[in-house]
Write an enzyme that holds these catalytic residues in place. Structure first.
Site, mmCIF file in Angstrom:
data_model
loop_
_atom_site.group_PDB
_atom_site.id
_atom_site.type_symbol
_atom_site.label_atom_id
_atom_site.label_comp_id
_atom_site.label_asym_id
_atom_site.label_seq_id
_atom_site.Cartn_x
_atom_site.Cartn_y
_atom_site.Cartn_z
ATOM 1 N N ALA A 35 5.474 2.801 -0.720
ATOM 2 C CA ALA A 35 6.313 3.197 -2.229
ATOM 3 C C ALA A 35 5.370 3.994 -2.966
ATOM 4 O O ALA A 35 5.516 5.032 -3.352
ATOM 5 C CB ALA A 35 6.685 2.099 -2.828
ATOM 6 N N TYR A 37 2.832 6.048 -2.022
ATOM 7 C CA TYR A 37 2.769 7.129 -1.330
ATOM 8 C C TYR A 37 4.220 8.154 -1.322
ATOM 9 O O TYR A 37 3.867 9.218 -1.736
ATOM 10 C CB TYR A 37 2.643 6.782 0.278
ATOM 11 N N ASP A 38 5.209 7.522 -1.317
ATOM 12 C CA ASP A 38 6.488 8.074 -1.645
ATOM 13 C C ASP A 38 6.577 8.746 -2.868
ATOM 14 O O ASP A 38 6.974 9.806 -3.153
ATOM 15 C CB ASP A 38 7.747 7.323 -1.452
ATOM 16 N N SER A 83 16.003 8.772 14.835
ATOM 17 C CA SER A 83 15.678 7.775 14.006
ATOM 18 C C SER A 83 17.029 7.410 13.221
ATOM 19 O O SER A 83 18.088 7.496 13.618
ATOM 20 C CB SER A 83 14.719 8.221 12.820
ATOM 21 N N GLU A 114 21.598 -6.284 14.547
ATOM 22 C CA GLU A 114 20.529 -6.652 15.056
ATOM 23 C C GLU A 114 19.348 -6.840 14.094
ATOM 24 O O GLU A 114 19.271 -6.124 13.210
ATOM 25 C CB GLU A 114 20.223 -5.944 16.275
ATOM 26 N N LYS A 116 15.939 -5.466 12.655
ATOM 27 C CA LYS A 116 15.382 -4.156 12.657
ATOM 28 C C LYS A 116 13.746 -4.515 12.895
ATOM 29 O O LYS A 116 13.211 -5.089 11.976
ATOM 30 C CB LYS A 116 15.535 -3.554 11.574
ATOM 31 N N ASP A 118 9.955 -4.347 12.861
ATOM 32 C CA ASP A 118 9.135 -3.350 12.125
ATOM 33 C C ASP A 118 7.659 -3.222 13.074
ATOM 34 O O ASP A 118 6.780 -3.795 12.573
ATOM 35 C CB ASP A 118 8.781 -3.888 10.721
ATOM 36 N N GLU A 178 10.553 -1.730 20.867
ATOM 37 C CA GLU A 178 9.568 -2.038 20.088
ATOM 38 C C GLU A 178 7.919 -2.810 20.282
ATOM 39 O O GLU A 178 8.381 -4.017 20.686
ATOM 40 C CB GLU A 178 10.117 -2.539 18.750
ATOM 41 N N TYR A 230 15.718 -2.338 23.052
ATOM 42 C CA TYR A 230 16.960 -2.519 22.505
ATOM 43 C C TYR A 230 17.966 -1.350 22.746
ATOM 44 O O TYR A 230 18.977 -1.072 22.289
ATOM 45 C CB TYR A 230 16.746 -2.684 20.858
ATOM 46 N N LYS A 318 18.587 -2.207 5.264
ATOM 47 C CA LYS A 318 16.981 -2.724 4.799
ATOM 48 C C LYS A 318 16.990 -3.779 3.961
ATOM 49 O O LYS A 318 18.007 -3.966 3.123
ATOM 50 C CB LYS A 318 16.113 -1.547 4.456
ATOM 51 N N CYS A 412 -26.684 -8.495 -5.785
ATOM 52 C CA CYS A 412 -25.526 -9.415 -4.858
ATOM 53 C C CYS A 412 -25.341 -10.522 -5.321
ATOM 54 O O CYS A 412 -26.144 -11.310 -5.691
ATOM 55 C CB CYS A 412 -26.243 -9.302 -3.533
ATOM 56 N N CYS A 415 -27.403 -13.223 -2.598
ATOM 57 C CA CYS A 415 -28.863 -13.393 -2.657
ATOM 58 C C CYS A 415 -29.564 -12.918 -3.851
ATOM 59 O O CYS A 415 -30.529 -13.032 -3.888
ATOM 60 C CB CYS A 415 -29.224 -12.784 -1.350
ATOM 61 N N CYS A 428 -25.240 -4.493 -0.686
ATOM 62 C CA CYS A 428 -26.161 -5.412 -1.033
ATOM 63 C C CYS A 428 -27.767 -4.664 -0.094
ATOM 64 O O CYS A 428 -27.640 -4.305 0.964
ATOM 65 C CB CYS A 428 -26.396 -6.619 -0.519
ATOM 66 N N CYS A 434 -30.309 -11.225 3.397
ATOM 67 C CA CYS A 434 -29.078 -11.607 2.609
ATOM 68 C C CYS A 434 -28.468 -12.708 3.574
ATOM 69 O O CYS A 434 -28.129 -12.374 4.754
ATOM 70 C CB CYS A 434 -28.375 -10.511 2.452
#
Ligand code: IVH
Length: 671
Positions: A35, A37-38, A83, A114, A116, A118, A178, A230, A318, A412, A415, A428, A434
C-alpha cells in the site's frame, strides 16, 4: 506546487521507487508495504500528469511488467499467463456478474469460487506425462526457468498419473499453479533468519518467491514449499466442459488441489462463500488474499473471451487488508549475530484479523526516521499473513505532547561496548566478545545450510557459553565427551550424537563453510558465487576488493565485507585453528561465466525495446561491465536507443564508441 518543487519531488520519488523495486524484485525483500509503495507510485503518476515534460526518461511509471533477475534462463510460456482483475467491494462483484450475464445473454450463471492463493504463480510443463520444465510467471509471456527448484517440491508430480479418464500422459500438457510456503514453515524460516541476524521475510509470498528463485536447488528443497494446481493452460489430449471437471482431473493427475471450493448458483452464493472463506482464512495453513470467481462453464468462458491481460470470465474478489491501529509503548533494541542493532516497537497488544500483535520490527534508524515512529505514537500496523508485523504509518494527529524522536543507543544494550554507525546500520563494536554476537555466531555456524551440526541449537550454544567451554568457533572442535557430560540434559546417547555431528561437519562443502563463517552480506547465494569462483578457501585470503567485484553478482559492499573479514588477524587465527582442528572444506569446481564486457564502463541512453533499462544494466554487469550514469572520460561504451539526447552528443564528441541495443545484446551473447 511550483514547477521547481515538482521537479525535486519527481526526482525523489523516482529514486525511492527504483530502490524499492530492487529490494522487491531483485532481493524479494521489500521494506515497505504494498500500500505504501502504491502511494508513492500514485503520487509520482499524479505529478507526471500535471507536469508531463518533467517526467524522467527512465521513470519507474513507464515500466511494463516487472524487472527480472538474469540468473535464470528465460522461457516463453505454452500459453499467456493472464492475471486477474482485482475487486474489493461486493458492489463491484455484482457489476461483474451483470457484465457476464449481459455478455452471455443469460439470466443466471454458475460460478466456481476458489481461494486465491497468495504465493508465486508458476507454469508446469509435461511432455508425454513427464515433468520437463517449470517457469515463473514473469511478464505473463516469458518467465524464468526454475525447473530444478520446482522439482524439489514434494507435492509437484514428476509424472502425471493416468488414473482418471483424461489423458495427460500424451503430448504437451501445461498446468498453472501456485508455489506456497506453508505458514508454519514460514514462521520457522523467519525464526532461523532472525537468530542469524538476517533480515526476515516480510510475508510468506516473498519467502516462497525467494525459495523458488534460489540459485541453489538444495536451499529450495530445505524450504519445504507446497504447490497447488488450479488451471490447465494447455493440453494436447484433454478437454473439459467445466471448471470443476478440470480441477477433478488435476487431482487425478496427482496434483494438490484445494478442496475449499464451491460451485455457486448465482452471485449471492459467491458473496456468501467469500465471507465464509474470510472467517476461515487463518485456519488454512497457508496464506490466501481473497477468492477467485470463475464462470463454471468452459464454453461460456470462451464466449466471454479475454482482454489484453486478464479474462472477462474471472475476477479476484480480495479480502480487506489486515491492518489495525494501536499504540507504541516502547522501542527496544536487539543485538544480532553480526552486532547489528535492530529497533523493535513494543505495541499495546491488538487483534489484527485473529492474531494478537504486540511487536513490530522497525528495521533500522533510517526506517524509524522515515516513518518517524516515537514512543507513545498511535500507529497503523499491518500483518501480511506473517509473524512479523510492520508499522505502516504513524497517525500524527494522535501524537502525545513531548514525544521525542527515537535515537539508537550509543552503547550496546547487551555488553555496553561503543556502537558505530555504518550506513543505515548501528553495530556493536565488541565483536565476538559481545555475548549476543558470539551466541548468534555459533548458532549460525552450526545451523542447517551452514555446517549442519545437528543437535547444536540455541539452547546448547547458550549452555556451552555459560560453562565457558567455547570462546570461538574453533573451540567447538576441542569439545570432549567429558565436557558435554557436565552440561545439564546431556546423557550418553546425546553426547555421542553431538560428538558425531561435530566430527561429520569437518568436511563441509566450501560454499556452506563460507556461509557458516557469518561474514557480513555473505548469504548462501554469495557464498556459492565465491566458492564457484575460487574453488578453495586460500585464494580468498589474498583477494582484493577490485578482484572480488569482478565476480558477477558481487557488488562493492559485499566485496568490502569479504575483504575486511579475511584481512582481520583475529578471523585468520580462528580459520587457522579450524584447519588445525581438521576442518577442511571440500574444494569446489571453478566455474566462471564468460565476461565479454570485462573492463568496459557502459552508459545507456535513450529507449530500449527488447528489455527494460534495469534489466539491461544487470545484463551488462553480469557480463563484467560497470555502469555509469553520465558521460565522462572513464566511459568506454555507450548503448543508445531511440530518443537519445545530449549524452549521445557528448559521447560522440569524446569519440566513445556508440552501439545500439541489438549490437549490445549480440556482444553479450544474447543477440
Ligand atoms: S486463475 C486465467 N485461480 O492470482 C486465470 N489464479 O492476478 C488464471 N491465483 O497471479 C488465474 N489463486 O496466479 C487463478 N485459484 C486461483 C488462484 C489464482 C491465486 C493467482 C494467479 C495470479 C493472481 C491473479
Amino acid at each position: 506546487m511550483t514547477r521547481g518543487e515538482a521537479q525535486k519531488r519527481i526526482r525523489e520519488l523516482s529514486l525511492e521507487i527504483r530502490e524499492h523495486d530492487v529490494r522487491y524484485y531483485a532481493h524479494d525483500r521489500p521494506s515497505i508495504s504494498d500500500a505504501a509503495y502504491d502511494r508513492l507510485v500514485h503520487e509520482l503518476k499524479d505529478l507526471e500528469e500535471q507536469f508531463p515534460d518533467l517526467r524522467l526518461p527512465d521513470s519507474p511509471t513507464q515500466r511494463v511488467g516487472s524487472a527480472m533477475r538474469t540468473a535464470f534462463q528465460k522461457r516463453a510460456h505454452a500459453a499467456p499467463m493472464l492475471s486477474l482483475e482485482s475487486l474489493m467491494e461486493v458492489d463491484e462483484v455484482r457489476e461483474f456478474d451483470e457484465r457476464v450475464r449481459r455478455g452471455l445473454g443469460v439470466e443466471r450463471v454458475q460460478y466456481h469460487a476458489e481461494p486465491k492463493f497468495d504465493g508465486l504463480s508458476v507454469e508446469l510443463v509435461y511432455e508425454d506425462g513427464l515433468f520437463v520444465r517449470g517457469a515463473t510467471r514473469g511478464n505473463g509471456e516469458v518467465g524464468e526457468d526454475v525447473t530444478e527448484n520446482l522439482r524439489t517440491i514434494r507435492s509437484l508430480p514428476l509424472r502425471l498419473s493416468s488414473d482418471g479418464p483424461a489423458e495427460g500422459g500424451r503430448g504437451l500438457t501445461a498446468v498453472r499453479g501456485e508455489a506456497l510456503m506453508p505458514l508454519a514453515e514460514f514462521a520457522a524460516l523467519n525464526r532461523r533468519l532472525i537468530e542469524r541476524s538476517e533480515e526476515p521475510f516480510a510475508n510468506a509470498r516473498n519467502a516462497a518467491a525467494g525459495a523458488v528463485r534460489q540459485l541453489d536447488p538444495t536451499i529450495t528443497a530445505s524450504r519445504k514449499l507446497d504447490l497447488y494446481a488450479y488451471d490447465v493452460m494447455h493440453a494436447d489430449h484433454a478437454t473439459f466442459e467445466t471448471q470443476s471437471a478440470m480441477l477433478a482431473t488435476l487431482r487425478d493427475w496427482g496434483f494438490h488441489v484445494e478442496s475449499n471450493v464451491r460451485l455457486c448458483d448465482g452471485i449471492d452464493e459467491v458473496v456468501e462463500y467469500h465471507e465464509r472463506l474470510a472467517e476461515r482464512r487463518d485456519s488454512l495453513g497457508y496464506e490466501i488474499d481473497g477468492a477467485v470467481v470463475k464462470v463454471e462453464q468452459r464454453g461460456w468462458q470462451k464466449r466471454l473471451g479475454v482482454r489484453s491481460h486478464s479474462p472477462r470470465w474471472a475476477v479476484a474478489f480480495k479480502f480487506p487488508p489486515r491492518q489495525e491501529v494501536t499504540r507504541v509503548v516502547d522501542i527496544v533494541v536487539q543485538v544480532g549475530r553480526t552486532g547489528k542493532l535492530t529497533p523493535v516497537a513494543q505495541l499495546e497488544p491488538v487483534d489484527v484479523s485473529g492474531v494478537t500483535v504486540s511487536r513490530a520490527t522497525l528495521h533500522n534508524q533510517d526506517e524509524v526516521e522515515r516513518k518517524d515512529v516515537r514512543i507513545g505514537d498511535t500507529v497503523r500496523v499491518r500483518r501480511a499473513g506473517d509473524v512479523i508485523p510492520e508499522v505502516v504509518e504513524v497517525l500524527r494527529a494522535h501524537r502525545p505532547r513531548g514525544a521525542e524522536p527515537f535515537a539508537m543507543p550509543r552503547s550496546c544494550p547487551v555488553c555496553g561496548a561503543r556502537v558505530n554507525r555504518v550506513g543505515a546500520y548501528h553495530l556493536c563494536t565488541n565483536g565476538l566478545a559481545c555475548p549476543a554476537q558470539l551466541a548468534g555466531h555459533l548458532e549460525h555456524f552450526a545451523s542447517r545450510g551452514a555446517m549442519d551440526i545437528v543437535g547444536l541449537g540455541g539452547k546448547t550454544v547458550q549452555q556451552l557459553l555459560n560453562a565457558g567451554l567455547v570462546k570461538d568457533l574453533a573451540d567447538l572442535y576441542k569439545l570432549t565427551p567429558i565436557d558435554l557430560a557436565s552440561l545439564e540434559g546431556f546423557a550418553e546417547k546425546s553426547i555421542e550424537n553431538l560428538m558425531n555431528a561435530i566430527e561429520k561437519s569437518k568436511r563441509p562443502r566450501l560454499d556452506r563453510f563460507l556461509f557458516a563463517l557469518g561474514i557480513e552480506h555473505v548469504g548462501d547465494t554469495v557464498a556459492r558465487l565465491l566458492a564457484d569462483h575460487y574453488g578453495a578457501l586460500e585464494p580468498l585470503f589474498e583477494a582484493s576488493e577490485a578482484e572480488l567485484q569482478e565476480i558477477r553478482g558481487i557488488g562493492p559492499e559485499v566485496a568490502e565485507a569479504v575483504r575486511n573479514f579475511f584481512s582481520s588477524a583475529r578471523n585468520r587465527r580462528v580459520l587457522d585453528r579450524l584447519t588445525q582442528a581438521g576442518v577442511r572444506p571440500m574444494h569446489a569446481a571453478r566455474r566462471r561465466g564468460p565476461q565479454p564486457l570485462a573492463g568496459e564502463t557502459v552508459v545507456f541512453t535513450g529507449g530500449l525495446e527488447r528489455c527494460t533499462r534495469p534489466e539491461a544494466a544487470r545484463k551488462a554487469e553480469a557480463a563484467g561491465a560497470r555502469i555509469a550514469s553520465g558521460i565522462s572520460r572513464k566511459v568506454t561504451l555507450v548503448v543508445a536507443g531511440p530518443g537519445a539526447g545530449s549524452k549521445l552528443g557528448e559521447a560522440k564528441k569524446l569519440g566513445i564508441p556508440v552501439i545500439d541495443e541489438d549490437a549490445f545484446l549480440a556482444r553479450i551473447g544474447e543477440g
